[in-house]
Write a protein that holds these residues in place. Sequence first.
Motif, PDB file in Angstrom:
ATOM      1  N   LEU A  84       0.793  -1.218   0.000  1.00  0.00           N
ATOM      2  CA  LEU A  84       0.000   0.000   0.000  1.00  0.00           C
ATOM      3  C   LEU A  84       0.833   1.279   0.000  1.00  0.00           C
ATOM      4  CD1 LEU A  84      -2.721  -1.013   2.643  1.00  0.00           C
ATOM      5  CD2 LEU A  84      -2.800  -1.323   0.164  1.00  0.00           C
ATOM      6  N   VAL A  85       1.911   1.292   0.738  1.00  0.00           N
ATOM      7  CA  VAL A  85       2.666   2.518   0.966  1.00  0.00           C
ATOM      8  C   VAL A  85       3.795   2.659  -0.049  1.00  0.00           C
ATOM      9  CG1 VAL A  85       4.026   3.851   2.629  1.00  0.00           C
ATOM     10  CG2 VAL A  85       2.101   2.447   3.415  1.00  0.00           C
ATOM     11  N   GLY A  86       3.811   3.791  -0.736  1.00  0.00           N
ATOM     12  CA  GLY A  86       4.858   4.084  -1.711  1.00  0.00           C
ATOM     13  C   GLY A  86       5.968   4.921  -1.110  1.00  0.00           C
ATOM     14  N   THR A  87       6.972   5.209  -1.896  1.00  0.00           N
ATOM     15  CA  THR A  87       8.128   5.981  -1.436  1.00  0.00           C
ATOM     16  C   THR A  87       8.165   7.386  -2.006  1.00  0.00           C
ATOM     17  OG1 THR A  87       9.460   5.040  -3.228  1.00  0.00           O
ATOM     18  CG2 THR A  87       9.507   3.898  -1.093  1.00  0.00           C
ATOM     19  N   VAL A  88       7.248   7.695  -2.922  1.00  0.00           N
ATOM     20  CA  VAL A  88       7.193   9.035  -3.495  1.00  0.00           C
ATOM     21  C   VAL A  88       5.779   9.566  -3.374  1.00  0.00           C
ATOM     22  CG1 VAL A  88       9.080   8.580  -5.110  1.00  0.00           C
ATOM     23  CG2 VAL A  88       6.718   8.131  -5.810  1.00  0.00           C
ATOM     24  N   ILE A  89       5.626  10.856  -3.496  1.00  0.00           N
ATOM     25  CA  ILE A  89       4.312  11.491  -3.376  1.00  0.00           C
ATOM     26  C   ILE A  89       3.361  10.947  -4.441  1.00  0.00           C
ATOM     27  CG2 ILE A  89       3.086  13.684  -3.556  1.00  0.00           C
ATOM     28  CD1 ILE A  89       5.536  15.054  -2.424  1.00  0.00           C
ATOM     29  N   GLY A  90       2.189  10.559  -4.018  1.00  0.00           N
ATOM     30  CA  GLY A  90       1.163  10.056  -4.926  1.00  0.00           C
ATOM     31  C   GLY A  90       1.145   8.557  -5.087  1.00  0.00           C
ATOM     32  N   ALA A  91       2.273   7.898  -4.794  1.00  0.00           N
ATOM     33  CA  ALA A  91       2.333   6.443  -4.994  1.00  0.00           C
ATOM     34  C   ALA A  91       1.444   5.699  -4.003  1.00  0.00           C
ATOM     35  CB  ALA A  91       3.778   5.960  -4.877  1.00  0.00           C
ATOM     36  N   THR A  92       1.389   6.189  -2.769  1.00  0.00           N
ATOM     37  CA  THR A  92       0.573   5.509  -1.744  1.00  0.00           C
ATOM     38  C   THR A  92      -0.902   5.538  -2.130  1.00  0.00           C
ATOM     39  OG1 THR A  92       2.142   6.017   0.024  1.00  0.00           O
ATOM     40  CG2 THR A  92      -0.129   5.546   0.670  1.00  0.00           C
ATOM     41  N   GLU A  93      -1.381   6.673  -2.537  1.00  0.00           N
ATOM     42  CA  GLU A  93      -2.783   6.775  -2.944  1.00  0.00           C
ATOM     43  C   GLU A  93      -3.080   5.841  -4.119  1.00  0.00           C
ATOM     44  OE1 GLU A  93      -1.665  10.744  -1.111  1.00  0.00           O
ATOM     45  OE2 GLU A  93      -0.724   9.190  -2.325  1.00  0.00           O
ATOM     46  N   GLU A  94      -2.169   5.808  -5.068  1.00  0.00           N
ATOM     47  CA  GLU A  94      -2.371   4.949  -6.243  1.00  0.00           C
ATOM     48  C   GLU A  94      -2.347   3.472  -5.859  1.00  0.00           C
ATOM     49  OE1 GLU A  94      -0.160   3.958 -10.510  1.00  0.00           O
ATOM     50  OE2 GLU A  94       0.347   5.788  -9.408  1.00  0.00           O
ATOM     51  N   ASN A  95      -1.363   3.086  -5.032  1.00  0.00           N
ATOM     52  CA  ASN A  95      -1.262   1.681  -4.618  1.00  0.00           C
ATOM     53  C   ASN A  95      -2.502   1.243  -3.842  1.00  0.00           C
ATOM     54  OD1 ASN A  95       1.283   1.659  -5.746  1.00  0.00           O
ATOM     55  ND2 ASN A  95       2.374   1.796  -3.795  1.00  0.00           N
ATOM     56  N   THR A  96      -2.936   2.089  -2.916  1.00  0.00           N
ATOM     57  CA  THR A  96      -4.074   1.728  -2.070  1.00  0.00           C
ATOM     58  C   THR A  96      -5.352   1.600  -2.893  1.00  0.00           C
ATOM     59  OG1 THR A  96      -3.038   2.891  -0.221  1.00  0.00           O
ATOM     60  CG2 THR A  96      -5.362   2.349  -0.009  1.00  0.00           C
ATOM     61  N   GLN A  97      -5.581   2.547  -3.792  1.00  0.00           N
ATOM     62  CA  GLN A  97      -6.773   2.472  -4.637  1.00  0.00           C
ATOM     63  C   GLN A  97      -6.747   1.230  -5.527  1.00  0.00           C
ATOM     64  OE1 GLN A  97      -6.931   6.218  -6.679  1.00  0.00           O
ATOM     65  NE2 GLN A  97      -7.851   7.306  -4.950  1.00  0.00           N
ATOM     66  N   ARG A  98      -5.575   0.859  -6.019  1.00  0.00           N
ATOM     67  CA  ARG A  98      -5.470  -0.321  -6.877  1.00  0.00           C
ATOM     68  C   ARG A  98      -5.819  -1.585  -6.098  1.00  0.00           C
ATOM     69  NH1 ARG A  98      -0.749   0.385  -8.405  1.00  0.00           N
ATOM     70  NH2 ARG A  98       0.375  -1.035  -7.038  1.00  0.00           N
ATOM     71  N   LYS A  99      -5.310  -1.710  -4.877  1.00  0.00           N
ATOM     72  CA  LYS A  99      -5.599  -2.907  -4.084  1.00  0.00           C
ATOM     73  C   LYS A  99      -7.072  -2.961  -3.679  1.00  0.00           C
ATOM     74  CE  LYS A  99      -1.782  -5.141  -4.093  1.00  0.00           C
ATOM     75  NZ  LYS A  99      -1.732  -6.484  -4.734  1.00  0.00           N
ATOM     76  N   ILE A 100      -7.643  -1.804  -3.389  1.00  0.00           N
ATOM     77  CA  ILE A 100      -9.070  -1.785  -3.055  1.00  0.00           C
ATOM     78  C   ILE A 100      -9.897  -2.179  -4.274  1.00  0.00           C
ATOM     79  CG2 ILE A 100     -10.991  -0.278  -2.431  1.00  0.00           C
ATOM     80  CD1 ILE A 100      -9.071   1.254  -0.625  1.00  0.00           C
ATOM     81  N   SER A 101      -9.478  -1.741  -5.450  1.00  0.00           N
ATOM     82  CA  SER A 101     -10.182  -2.133  -6.678  1.00  0.00           C
ATOM     83  C   SER A 101     -10.136  -3.641  -6.864  1.00  0.00           C
ATOM     84  CB  SER A 101      -9.559  -1.426  -7.883  1.00  0.00           C
ATOM     85  OG  SER A 101      -9.732  -0.020  -7.805  1.00  0.00           O
TER      86      SER A 101
END
Length: 424
Positions: free
Chosen positions: A241-258
């Motif tokens: 879920l958690v990324g290392t750059v700005i915006g990656a966390t939101e993208e990762n989390t939304q993808r897994k929820i999808s």
Amino acid sequence: MSEVFDYLKMIADAVRTQHEMPVTWAHVVHACLGKAQELSGYRSERRLVLMQQALEKRVIDKLSGSAGLSSERLAEAAKRLEASEPDGPTSKFVHERILRWRSNARLDVPDWTVDVWINVLQDFHVSGDDFTRPGGWAQEPAPTAGAPPPAADWRKDLDALVGLGAIKRQVLELNDFLYVQRVRAARAATKGAPVEISLHQIFTGSPGTGKTSVARILGSIYREFGFLKKGHLVEVSRADLVGTVIGATEENTQRKISEAMEGVLFIDEAYSLSSAGNQDFGPRAIDVLLKMMEDHRDEFVVIVAGYPGKMEEFLSSNPGLSSRFNERLNFLDYTEDELAEIFKRLATHHGFDISHPKLTAAVMAWLEANKRATGSAFGNARAVRNLWEKMLRRQAFRLNRAGKVADAEPGLDVLLPEDIPAVT
């Protein structure tokens, strides 16, 4: 019709007299299935046993245990039933007439177990007339070529788990709650607003205590009652879920929820999202999760898991978290006997001989030493499986070095105390 209701009351009174317990129609049917296994011409029919087990899992075990009826009480109660049948009895066995009548008659009886019994009949492709058919039971339908496999029976998966008595009871209570709410909602005349149901869960406990397995079972229950279309499990950790750059966390989390839509999102060690410091992106994953739980309230279920104390810190890290989770399941560490049973089941499943008189004690000593060495990180069932795999490798090394690897070599299926590794 009054004779039939008199008969129903007589059956109930008969069981109450013997067992001093609340009685449902499931108790009566359960007793008659037992009689069928003892006396009927189709007593070898395997579906009798399976149907009785299904009733135990779905009803009997949750209502103070099994109930039986004596032959005298059955005969006494059946007199009224026989009188209510216009064509007279079609079987000389009382329990067969009771099973046929209860399976064919959909009367307005205030007993929720009647519907459960009807579902059991459908699950096993049995009709009420099967119980009095002189020629024996109808054959189970053969699977259609190319048809998808039947959905896994979550009840069998739950029963197969070692220990977890309190957890199993909570799961069965949840199943009954969902069933009752579905029946209430389906009535033609509703009595008040529907009960709001929150399916999100908190699992607390050490590693290897069955949390993932139970999460998968809950997904099957939610699918069975129509709350989730798929009921599949998507298991994630902080790294997913958690990324290392700005915006990656939101993208990762939304993808897994999808990926988890129409199923269950299982977040292991969920506290790691909130415990890495102020400069961490973990809290952003929590924010996305909360928003998606609100925007897609009925489309997926979230189960968060981890150690009890750390999960409290996780829930208090964001004001919106605690209100999302109503139910908590606490998974206790396995006892020594339960760990031994897990090891035994692994051996039985794979066809290994573990009968050496010193082997079980040596296995338990290794697990105890491993528990002392790892402390709160002890893996419970996971530790047993890790030990099992190490023993298989050591056994293979022992046999190969001794030149005893051959088809006819009986030692291929035998584990010995020397196959247990040192604790590291």
